[in-house]
Design a protein around this motif. Structure first.
Motif, mmCIF file in Angstrom:
data_model
loop_
_atom_site.group_PDB
_atom_site.id
_atom_site.type_symbol
_atom_site.label_atom_id
_atom_site.label_comp_id
_atom_site.label_asym_id
_atom_site.label_seq_id
_atom_site.Cartn_x
_atom_site.Cartn_y
_atom_site.Cartn_z
ATOM 1 N N ARG A 16 0.862 -1.182 0.000
ATOM 2 C CA ARG A 16 0.000 0.000 0.000
ATOM 3 C C ARG A 16 0.899 1.233 0.000
ATOM 4 N NH1 ARG A 16 -2.674 3.185 3.981
ATOM 5 N NH2 ARG A 16 -4.768 3.725 3.333
ATOM 6 N N LEU A 17 0.605 2.214 -0.866
ATOM 7 C CA LEU A 17 1.499 3.359 -1.043
ATOM 8 C C LEU A 17 0.810 4.695 -0.758
ATOM 9 C CD1 LEU A 17 3.331 2.291 -4.329
ATOM 10 C CD2 LEU A 17 4.053 1.949 -1.957
ATOM 11 N N PRO A 18 0.530 4.995 0.498
ATOM 12 C CA PRO A 18 -0.011 6.322 0.792
ATOM 13 C C PRO A 18 1.057 7.394 0.589
ATOM 14 C CG PRO A 18 0.330 5.106 2.826
ATOM 15 C CD PRO A 18 0.648 4.167 1.695
ATOM 16 N N ILE A 19 0.687 8.434 -0.116
ATOM 17 C CA ILE A 19 1.584 9.563 -0.333
ATOM 18 C C ILE A 19 1.342 10.538 0.806
ATOM 19 C CG2 ILE A 19 2.204 11.456 -1.876
ATOM 20 C CD1 ILE A 19 1.157 9.586 -4.169
ATOM 21 N N ALA A 20 2.361 10.748 1.618
ATOM 22 C CA ALA A 20 2.228 11.586 2.812
ATOM 23 C C ALA A 20 2.536 13.048 2.529
ATOM 24 C CB ALA A 20 3.142 11.069 3.920
ATOM 25 N N ARG A 21 3.316 13.303 1.478
ATOM 26 C CA ARG A 21 3.719 14.694 1.226
ATOM 27 C C ARG A 21 4.073 14.886 -0.232
ATOM 28 N NH1 ARG A 21 8.668 17.574 1.102
ATOM 29 N NH2 ARG A 21 8.327 19.746 1.596
ATOM 30 N N LEU A 22 3.575 15.956 -0.802
ATOM 31 C CA LEU A 22 4.005 16.425 -2.116
ATOM 32 C C LEU A 22 4.615 17.796 -1.892
ATOM 33 C CD1 LEU A 22 0.921 15.448 -4.302
ATOM 34 C CD2 LEU A 22 3.193 14.393 -4.351
ATOM 35 N N GLY A 23 5.938 17.843 -1.867
ATOM 36 C CA GLY A 23 6.624 19.100 -1.644
ATOM 37 C C GLY A 23 6.818 19.853 -2.947
ATOM 38 N N VAL A 24 7.849 20.662 -3.005
ATOM 39 C CA VAL A 24 8.162 21.408 -4.222
ATOM 40 C C VAL A 24 8.959 20.525 -5.176
ATOM 41 C CG1 VAL A 24 9.376 23.431 -5.157
ATOM 42 C CG2 VAL A 24 8.064 23.620 -3.033
ATOM 43 N N THR A 25 9.997 19.867 -4.651
ATOM 44 C CA THR A 25 10.852 19.007 -5.484
ATOM 45 C C THR A 25 10.885 17.568 -4.989
ATOM 46 O OG1 THR A 25 12.842 19.499 -4.203
ATOM 47 C CG2 THR A 25 12.363 20.942 -6.088
ATOM 48 N N SER A 26 10.106 17.260 -3.959
ATOM 49 C CA SER A 26 10.172 15.909 -3.398
ATOM 50 C C SER A 26 8.796 15.423 -2.983
ATOM 51 C CB SER A 26 11.110 15.876 -2.191
ATOM 52 O OG SER A 26 10.559 16.613 -1.118
ATOM 53 N N MET A 27 8.720 14.116 -2.773
ATOM 54 C CA MET A 27 7.502 13.520 -2.231
ATOM 55 C C MET A 27 7.901 12.451 -1.223
ATOM 56 S SD MET A 27 5.837 11.055 -5.086
ATOM 57 C CE MET A 27 6.564 9.470 -5.464
ATOM 58 N N ILE A 28 7.029 12.243 -0.251
ATOM 59 C CA ILE A 28 7.245 11.214 0.754
ATOM 60 C C ILE A 28 6.122 10.197 0.643
ATOM 61 C CG2 ILE A 28 7.301 10.705 3.233
ATOM 62 C CD1 ILE A 28 8.593 13.465 3.636
ATOM 63 N N THR B 40 14.479 19.235 -9.656
ATOM 64 C CA THR B 40 13.503 19.995 -10.426
ATOM 65 C C THR B 40 12.163 19.943 -9.709
ATOM 66 O OG1 THR B 40 12.607 20.360 -12.652
ATOM 67 C CG2 THR B 40 12.773 18.078 -11.922
ATOM 68 N N GLU B 41 11.311 20.907 -9.975
ATOM 69 C CA GLU B 41 10.000 20.933 -9.332
ATOM 70 C C GLU B 41 9.128 19.784 -9.836
ATOM 71 O OE1 GLU B 41 7.946 24.656 -9.299
ATOM 72 O OE2 GLU B 41 9.695 25.736 -8.566
ATOM 73 N N ILE B 42 8.219 19.360 -8.987
ATOM 74 C CA ILE B 42 7.243 18.341 -9.389
ATOM 75 C C ILE B 42 6.405 18.940 -10.510
ATOM 76 C CG2 ILE B 42 5.245 16.978 -8.677
ATOM 77 C CD1 ILE B 42 6.374 16.984 -5.826
ATOM 78 N N PRO B 43 6.333 18.272 -11.661
ATOM 79 C CA PRO B 43 5.532 18.805 -12.761
ATOM 80 C C PRO B 43 4.053 18.922 -12.367
ATOM 81 C CG PRO B 43 7.015 17.091 -13.548
ATOM 82 C CD PRO B 43 7.075 17.063 -12.043
ATOM 83 N N PRO B 44 3.378 19.952 -12.856
ATOM 84 C CA PRO B 44 1.967 20.152 -12.506
ATOM 85 C C PRO B 44 1.074 18.952 -12.814
ATOM 86 C CG PRO B 44 2.833 22.098 -13.609
ATOM 87 C CD PRO B 44 3.892 21.033 -13.692
#
Length: 147
Positions: free
Chosen positions: A78-90, A120-124
């Motif tokens: 199971r892959l819950p995404i806890a954070r979408l930052g500017v250049t990273s995700m958790i 680089t920033e997370i693409p929109p």
């Protein structure tokens, strides 16, 4: 918050150690397989990602082992995404066999430009695709933090 992506993997005999449980190193491999399938289902293929000018690298990974999965069991990643930052995700993966929590953890990915290898920033379009799948932790989701 939407439904959290889950990928099912059947434990193979060769992935088990002499005690008959999955060798600990395989959990990050299982995670990688599940993340690739999440990306394919929600965003695009791995080749299309690189062609679009971004890629992901693992900056940090932590797995807490609670109980061993065994040969031929169906392991749900199971892959819950806890954070979408500017250049990273958790992502906070959970590994379960039925209701049994086998392992859990946290993996931080950084988005990079494949050519320069720089952040680089997370693409929109990626943010739009992953946002509905996220279980964002308000304590971590701080846009000013560009890690």
């Amino acid at each position: 918050m939407g439904e959290v992506f889950t990928h099912r993997i059947r434990v193979r005999y060769s992935e088990c150690d002499q005690q008959g449980v999955v060798f600990n190193g395989h959990y990050l491999f299982y995670y990688d397989v599940a993340l690739t399938e999440l990306w394919r289902a929600a965003v695009c293929s791995p080749d299309a990602m690189v062609a679009a000018g971004y890629d992901l690298v693992v900056a940090e990974a932590r797995i807490r082992y609670r109980e061993g999965a065994r040969f031929d069991e169906l392991l749900d990643v199971r892959l819950p995404i806890a954070r979408l930052g500017v250049t990273s995700m958790i992502v906070r993966p959970e590994f379960r066999v039925g209701e049994r929590l086998i392992a859990d953890g946290e993996v931080r990915h950084v988005f990079i430009d494949p050519a320069s290898k720089g952040k680089t920033e997370i693409p929109p379009d990626v943010r739009s695709a992953l946002g509905p799948l996220a279980e964002l932790d308000p304590a971590l989701d701080r846009p000013a933090d560009s890690r």
